[in-house]
Design a protein around this motif. Structure first.
Motif, PDB file in Angstrom:
ATOM      1  N   GLN A  64       3.015   8.650   4.522  1.00  0.00           N
ATOM      2  CA  GLN A  64       1.658   8.299   4.107  1.00  0.00           C
ATOM      3  C   GLN A  64       1.514   8.335   2.591  1.00  0.00           C
ATOM      4  O   GLN A  64       0.864   7.480   2.006  1.00  0.00           O
ATOM      5  CB  GLN A  64       0.646   9.225   4.769  1.00  0.00           C
ATOM      6  N   VAL A  95       3.136   5.194   1.200  1.00  0.00           N
ATOM      7  CA  VAL A  95       2.293   4.011   1.451  1.00  0.00           C
ATOM      8  C   VAL A  95       1.106   4.011   0.499  1.00  0.00           C
ATOM      9  O   VAL A  95       0.797   2.989  -0.122  1.00  0.00           O
ATOM     10  CB  VAL A  95       1.835   3.974   2.917  1.00  0.00           C
ATOM     11  N   LEU A  96       0.431   5.141   0.370  1.00  0.00           N
ATOM     12  CA  LEU A  96      -0.716   5.206  -0.530  1.00  0.00           C
ATOM     13  C   LEU A  96      -0.300   4.991  -1.978  1.00  0.00           C
ATOM     14  O   LEU A  96      -0.995   4.310  -2.736  1.00  0.00           O
ATOM     15  CB  LEU A  96      -1.429   6.549  -0.376  1.00  0.00           C
ATOM     16  N   SER A  97       0.829   5.561  -2.353  1.00  0.00           N
ATOM     17  CA  SER A  97       1.324   5.369  -3.712  1.00  0.00           C
ATOM     18  C   SER A  97       1.626   3.899  -3.966  1.00  0.00           C
ATOM     19  O   SER A  97       1.306   3.360  -5.022  1.00  0.00           O
ATOM     20  CB  SER A  97       2.566   6.218  -3.931  1.00  0.00           C
ATOM     21  N   SER A  98       2.236   3.250  -2.983  1.00  0.00           N
ATOM     22  CA  SER A  98       2.539   1.828  -3.107  1.00  0.00           C
ATOM     23  C   SER A  98       1.256   1.002  -3.239  1.00  0.00           C
ATOM     24  O   SER A  98       1.163   0.098  -4.072  1.00  0.00           O
ATOM     25  CB  SER A  98       3.344   1.367  -1.892  1.00  0.00           C
ATOM     26  N   LYS A  99       0.263   1.316  -2.416  1.00  0.00           N
ATOM     27  CA  LYS A  99      -1.012   0.598  -2.496  1.00  0.00           C
ATOM     28  C   LYS A  99      -1.680   0.832  -3.841  1.00  0.00           C
ATOM     29  O   LYS A  99      -2.239  -0.089  -4.438  1.00  0.00           O
ATOM     30  CB  LYS A  99      -1.940   1.041  -1.360  1.00  0.00           C
ATOM     31  N   PHE A 100      -1.613   2.060  -4.330  1.00  0.00           N
ATOM     32  CA  PHE A 100      -2.205   2.382  -5.621  1.00  0.00           C
ATOM     33  C   PHE A 100      -1.503   1.615  -6.734  1.00  0.00           C
ATOM     34  O   PHE A 100      -2.150   1.045  -7.612  1.00  0.00           O
ATOM     35  CB  PHE A 100      -2.124   3.890  -5.863  1.00  0.00           C
ATOM     36  N   ASP A 101      -0.167   1.582  -6.677  1.00  0.00           N
ATOM     37  CA  ASP A 101       0.591   0.835  -7.681  1.00  0.00           C
ATOM     38  C   ASP A 101       0.264  -0.656  -7.613  1.00  0.00           C
ATOM     39  O   ASP A 101       0.108  -1.316  -8.645  1.00  0.00           O
ATOM     40  CB  ASP A 101       2.094   1.030  -7.486  1.00  0.00           C
ATOM     41  N   ASP A 102       0.147  -1.188  -6.401  1.00  0.00           N
ATOM     42  CA  ASP A 102      -0.209  -2.598  -6.236  1.00  0.00           C
ATOM     43  C   ASP A 102      -1.592  -2.877  -6.805  1.00  0.00           C
ATOM     44  O   ASP A 102      -1.809  -3.880  -7.478  1.00  0.00           O
ATOM     45  CB  ASP A 102      -0.170  -3.008  -4.765  1.00  0.00           C
ATOM     46  N   ALA A 103      -2.527  -1.992  -6.535  1.00  0.00           N
ATOM     47  CA  ALA A 103      -3.890  -2.186  -7.034  1.00  0.00           C
ATOM     48  C   ALA A 103      -3.907  -2.141  -8.558  1.00  0.00           C
ATOM     49  O   ALA A 103      -4.571  -2.952  -9.207  1.00  0.00           O
ATOM     50  CB  ALA A 103      -4.818  -1.126  -6.453  1.00  0.00           C
ATOM     51  N   ARG A 144      -2.132  -5.416  -9.872  1.00  0.00           N
ATOM     52  CA  ARG A 144      -2.951  -6.622  -9.731  1.00  0.00           C
ATOM     53  C   ARG A 144      -4.023  -6.672 -10.800  1.00  0.00           C
ATOM     54  O   ARG A 144      -4.297  -7.719 -11.353  1.00  0.00           O
ATOM     55  CB  ARG A 144      -3.614  -6.659  -8.349  1.00  0.00           C
TER      56      ARG A 144
END
Length: 85
Positions: A58, A61-69, A72
């Motif tokens: 988890q 996944v959250l770190s990846s989403k944060f990096d993606d955000a 972007r």
């Protein structure tokens, strides 16, 4: 006095039998504790391992989403065209 002396032998027998039972109970408690420890170690290790792995997944996944955000936002900031009126 003879009556009381006659009671000593049965009392000594009862006392020795109680000591034997206490010793047997201690041995049984030690064996039960060993079995309980084995069960706790086997289940505890699995549960902790599963929970830690789930938490790490988890976090990734959250770190990846944060990096993606964050990525972007930076990409759109530099790629937005400048519009002049």
């Amino acid at each position: 006095m003879n009556n009381q002396i006659g009671q000593i032998t049965p009392l000594q027998f009862q006392q020795s039998r109680m000591l034997e039972q206490i010793t047997e109970n201690k041995a049984a408690i030690i064996e039960t504790n060993k079995r309980t420890d084995r069960v706790v170690e086997s289940f505890g290790g699995k549960l902790v391992g599963e929970n830690v792995n789930e938490a790490l997944t988890q976090i990734k996944v959250l770190s990846s989403k944060f990096d993606d955000a964050n990525g972007r936002a930076n990409k759109t900031l530099f790629r937005t065209p400048i519009v002049r009126p």
